[in-house]
Design a protein around this motif. Structure first.
Motif, PDB file in Angstrom:
ATOM      1  N   THR A 198       0.531  -1.460   0.097  1.00 14.75           N
ATOM      2  CA  THR A 198      -0.270  -0.423   0.240  1.00 14.75           C
ATOM      3  C   THR A 198       0.981   0.989   0.039  1.00 14.75           C
ATOM      4  OG1 THR A 198      -0.143   0.121   2.348  1.00 14.75           O
ATOM      5  CG2 THR A 198      -2.044  -0.980   0.942  1.00 14.75           C
ATOM      6  N   TYR A 202       2.345   4.315  -4.100  1.00 15.41           N
ATOM      7  CA  TYR A 202       2.127   5.714  -4.653  1.00 15.41           C
ATOM      8  C   TYR A 202       2.885   6.127  -5.365  1.00 15.41           C
ATOM      9  CZ  TYR A 202      -2.256   5.653  -1.831  1.00 15.41           C
ATOM     10  OH  TYR A 202      -3.294   5.821  -0.822  1.00 15.41           O
ATOM     11  N   VAL A 209      -1.908   6.276 -10.430  1.00 12.74           N
ATOM     12  CA  VAL A 209      -2.347   7.475  -9.023  1.00 12.74           C
ATOM     13  C   VAL A 209      -2.122   8.593  -9.500  1.00 12.74           C
ATOM     14  CG1 VAL A 209      -2.074   8.714  -6.885  1.00 12.74           C
ATOM     15  CG2 VAL A 209      -0.946   5.507  -7.674  1.00 12.74           C
ATOM     16  N   LEU A 212      -5.681   9.384 -11.361  1.00 10.76           N
ATOM     17  CA  LEU A 212      -6.861   9.107 -11.207  1.00 10.76           C
ATOM     18  C   LEU A 212      -6.738   9.867 -10.072  1.00 10.76           C
ATOM     19  CD1 LEU A 212      -7.273   5.140 -11.088  1.00 10.76           C
ATOM     20  CD2 LEU A 212      -8.139   6.815 -12.977  1.00 10.76           C
ATOM     21  N   LEU A 213      -5.963  10.619  -9.632  1.00 15.04           N
ATOM     22  CA  LEU A 213      -6.519  11.812  -8.088  1.00 15.04           C
ATOM     23  C   LEU A 213      -7.053  12.972  -8.658  1.00 15.04           C
ATOM     24  CD1 LEU A 213      -6.804   9.661  -6.034  1.00 15.04           C
ATOM     25  CD2 LEU A 213      -4.636  10.534  -4.768  1.00 15.04           C
ATOM     26  N   THR A 218      -3.141  14.176  -2.809  1.00 12.21           N
ATOM     27  CA  THR A 218      -2.283  12.573  -2.848  1.00 12.21           C
ATOM     28  C   THR A 218      -2.140  12.587  -1.493  1.00 12.21           C
ATOM     29  OG1 THR A 218      -1.987  12.952  -4.745  1.00 12.21           O
ATOM     30  CG2 THR A 218      -0.505  11.094  -3.896  1.00 12.21           C
ATOM     31  N   GLY A 221      -3.937  12.313   1.659  1.00 16.25           N
ATOM     32  CA  GLY A 221      -5.026  11.368   2.068  1.00 16.25           C
ATOM     33  C   GLY A 221      -4.577  10.580   1.921  1.00 16.25           C
ATOM     34  N   ALA A 222      -3.334  10.152   1.408  1.00 14.95           N
ATOM     35  CA  ALA A 222      -2.849   8.465   1.715  1.00 14.95           C
ATOM     36  C   ALA A 222      -2.609   8.132   3.096  1.00 14.95           C
ATOM     37  CB  ALA A 222      -2.138   8.571   1.017  1.00 14.95           C
ATOM     38  N   PHE A 225      -5.804   7.934   5.238  1.00 13.77           N
ATOM     39  CA  PHE A 225      -6.601   5.594   4.609  1.00 13.77           C
ATOM     40  C   PHE A 225      -5.642   5.419   5.157  1.00 13.77           C
ATOM     41  CE2 PHE A 225      -6.330   2.726   2.058  1.00 13.77           C
ATOM     42  CZ  PHE A 225      -7.889   2.450   1.673  1.00 13.77           C
ATOM     43  N   LEU A 229      -6.969   2.854   7.871  1.00 14.35           N
ATOM     44  CA  LEU A 229      -6.883   1.457   7.466  1.00 14.35           C
ATOM     45  C   LEU A 229      -5.895   0.379   8.711  1.00 14.35           C
ATOM     46  CD1 LEU A 229      -7.329  -0.821   5.156  1.00 14.35           C
ATOM     47  CD2 LEU A 229      -4.923   0.061   4.791  1.00 14.35           C
TER      48      LEU A 229
ATOM     49  N   LYS B 164     -10.305   5.583 -15.557  1.00 11.26           N
ATOM     50  CA  LYS B 164     -10.536   7.655 -14.712  1.00 11.26           C
ATOM     51  C   LYS B 164     -12.852   7.235 -14.470  1.00 11.26           C
ATOM     52  CE  LYS B 164      -9.393  11.579 -13.003  1.00 11.26           C
ATOM     53  NZ  LYS B 164     -10.854  12.540 -12.924  1.00 11.26           N
ATOM     54  N   ARG B 189     -10.767   6.527  -2.959  1.00 11.31           N
ATOM     55  CA  ARG B 189     -10.402   6.222  -4.018  1.00 11.31           C
ATOM     56  C   ARG B 189      -8.815   5.415  -3.632  1.00 11.31           C
ATOM     57  NH1 ARG B 189     -12.474  10.250  -8.609  1.00 11.31           N
ATOM     58  NH2 ARG B 189     -13.669  10.972  -7.246  1.00 11.31           N
ATOM     59  N   HIS B 190      -7.965   6.022  -2.060  1.00  2.00           N
ATOM     60  CA  HIS B 190      -7.099   5.414  -1.777  1.00  2.00           C
ATOM     61  C   HIS B 190      -7.931   3.769  -1.755  1.00  2.00           C
ATOM     62  CE1 HIS B 190      -4.980   8.885  -1.687  1.00  2.00           C
ATOM     63  NE2 HIS B 190      -5.908   9.351  -1.111  1.00  2.00           N
ATOM     64  N   PHE B 193      -7.058   2.036  -4.361  1.00  2.00           N
ATOM     65  CA  PHE B 193      -5.462   1.526  -3.979  1.00  2.00           C
ATOM     66  C   PHE B 193      -4.962   0.573  -3.315  1.00  2.00           C
ATOM     67  CE2 PHE B 193      -4.785   6.402  -6.062  1.00  2.00           C
ATOM     68  CZ  PHE B 193      -5.447   6.105  -6.668  1.00  2.00           C
ATOM     69  N   SER B 197      -2.952  -2.201  -5.021  1.00  2.00           N
ATOM     70  CA  SER B 197      -1.583  -2.519  -4.681  1.00  2.00           C
ATOM     71  C   SER B 197      -1.653  -4.526  -3.688  1.00  2.00           C
ATOM     72  CB  SER B 197      -1.637  -1.436  -3.597  1.00  2.00           C
ATOM     73  OG  SER B 197      -1.971  -1.464  -2.466  1.00  2.00           O
ATOM     74  N   LEU B 233     -11.867  -3.423   8.216  1.00  2.00           N
ATOM     75  CA  LEU B 233     -12.085  -1.355   7.718  1.00  2.00           C
ATOM     76  C   LEU B 233     -13.226  -0.980   6.841  1.00  2.00           C
ATOM     77  CD1 LEU B 233     -11.119   1.147   6.619  1.00  2.00           C
ATOM     78  CD2 LEU B 233     -10.652  -0.374   4.457  1.00  2.00           C
TER      79      LEU B 233
END
Lengths: 236, 236
Positions: A198, A202, A209, A212-213, A218, A221-222, A225, A229, B164, B189-190, B193, B197, B233
């Motif tokens: 994960t 990135y 990425v 799509l973002l 980016t 947000g990651a 998230f 998670l 997209k 979106r994340h 991903f 991944s 999650l």
DNA sequence: GCGTTTTTTTACCATATGGTAAAACAACGA
DNA sequence: TCGTTGTTTTACCATATGGTAAAAAAACGC
């Protein structure tokens, strides 16, 4: 230690027991008969080997091993091709040197997991550091990804020697945490894989990425998230 | 449709409206002037293009675009190099054809997410299918990974066109589920991903996974772990 | 300054590789 | 069966690429 140079940190900073130090050592080995003591590499050797490795990191990470050419590396390093082959015995030598130097650094965050710390906190810190590395050192991440994708022909041996013991140890630690009820029960090895994939995603799949973002956010947000998670996964 | 053939399914099985069908069509386009209707490709054309693409998938996925050679592909396909260039206009043509054919198939599982279904169940089904694809079609996964790693030079355009819109739509669906309280709140979106991944990791980084895992149980373990991961999650 | 050692440049080479031309061959319709 | 069309082979080519030899040029130690 700032996070703006990974592979070459120590040398740039002037310390002498680090990745590039070893790198230079290994060079000496290959150019002198084994009987005399290593003459310390000159200033100019240090500088040029550094340049070459920097350039090679650029080129290898962008095009993969076969896709990279000595001419590209030479051009990017500002040296001539024969001059590069004066410092390294060949293309493969450069690649291997890069990979070897990278290995320790790449594993450092996992080594820093503190068995005495708060379990959830330690894992979350590890995740954050890995994500940070993806952002700060995408070239290193891609170099690694390229190598493993092709079956790890050159770094494979390290897996058994360096990586596996560390992973085994860490997995044991995590599972002991689980058993003590300080983490929700999980398969520690798959947990580690998920953290690697994960976070590295990135860097390695940046092209996707970015496509799509919505952009800019980016990484924030990651970060958020992944925090969520792993909190939800691991909270006991 | 069973999941034991992805890229070449239809053709091998003999159906005629599928990826490889399109592939062959595109071939006709490039070899005839645009004014006459596509003469349907002969049996032999189908067979040889199929062989070539199969061989190329092997070679490209293993060595990357630049690492692959026409000679390797030719050898693996059991044809001569010039013969291969009779069916494709060049190395890049083969690669692009492969990538294009792969795109739809690769996205299929996401398209199958049912807006009417149970949210958690739909996501878990998606995760399982993606993981299954990693196991069944590692070559396709690596082909893709290689391409994206190098910056998606050849498949990039598809990102905007195919990928997209689908991701946007799916993300919206997931977030509407979240808002309805049927899923725990997440950045969709994340989340996507992370699913990509974690599942593709088992194909793309197989060399590493194999070196670190006790063996055999790899996939069962992954399946269980990911199930747990996404249940924890996403459970509301 | 001068001889020695290290570094860099110039001029190459062998091989690999993507690609082409055109002849040879096979398939097919009449 | 013959001519036409589609397919495959043979013989090449131009370029890219990893690598080398040896001379030229810096650096260095004294």
């Amino acid at each position: 230690m700032q996070a703006d140079h990974l592979l070459f940190t120590g040398v740039i900073r002037g310390s002498d027991d680090n990745k590039l130090g070893n790198v230079v050592e290994s060079w000496s080995m290959s150019h002198h008969s084994a009987d005399d003591a290593d003459p310390k590499p000159s200033r100019i050797q240090m500088r040029n080997r550094k340049r070459i490795l920097e350039a090679a990191l650029d080129v290898f990470s962008q095009h993969g091993y076969r896709g990279a050419t000595l001419d590209q590396i030479a051009e990017s390093a500002g040296l001539s091709k024969p001059n590069i082959l004066y410092y390294f015995s060949g293309k493969e030598d450069i690649h291997v040197t890069l990979l070897n130097g990278l290995m320790d650094t790449w594993l450092a965050p996992m080594r820093e997991i503190d068995p005495e710390g708060d379990p959830l906190n330690e894992i979350l810190r590890y995740v954050r550091r890995k994500l940070e590395m993806s952002r700060e050192f995408p070239r290193e991440s891609r170099l690694f990804a390229n190598e493993v994708l092709q079956g790890a022909p050159r770094i494979g041996p390290h897996f058994g020697a360096d990586l596996k013991p560390l992973v085994d140890e860490t997995a044991q630690l995590i599972e002991s945490w689980s058993k003590q009820g300080r983490l929700a029960p999980v398969d520690a090895r798959h947990l580690i894989f998920s953290i690697w994939s994960t976070t590295q995603h990135y860097a390695d799949f940046d092209a996707q990425v970015q496509a799509l973002l919505p952009d800019d956010d980016t990484h924030a947000g990651a970060q958020e998230f992944l925090d969520t998670l792993y909190k939800r996964l691991l909270s006991p």
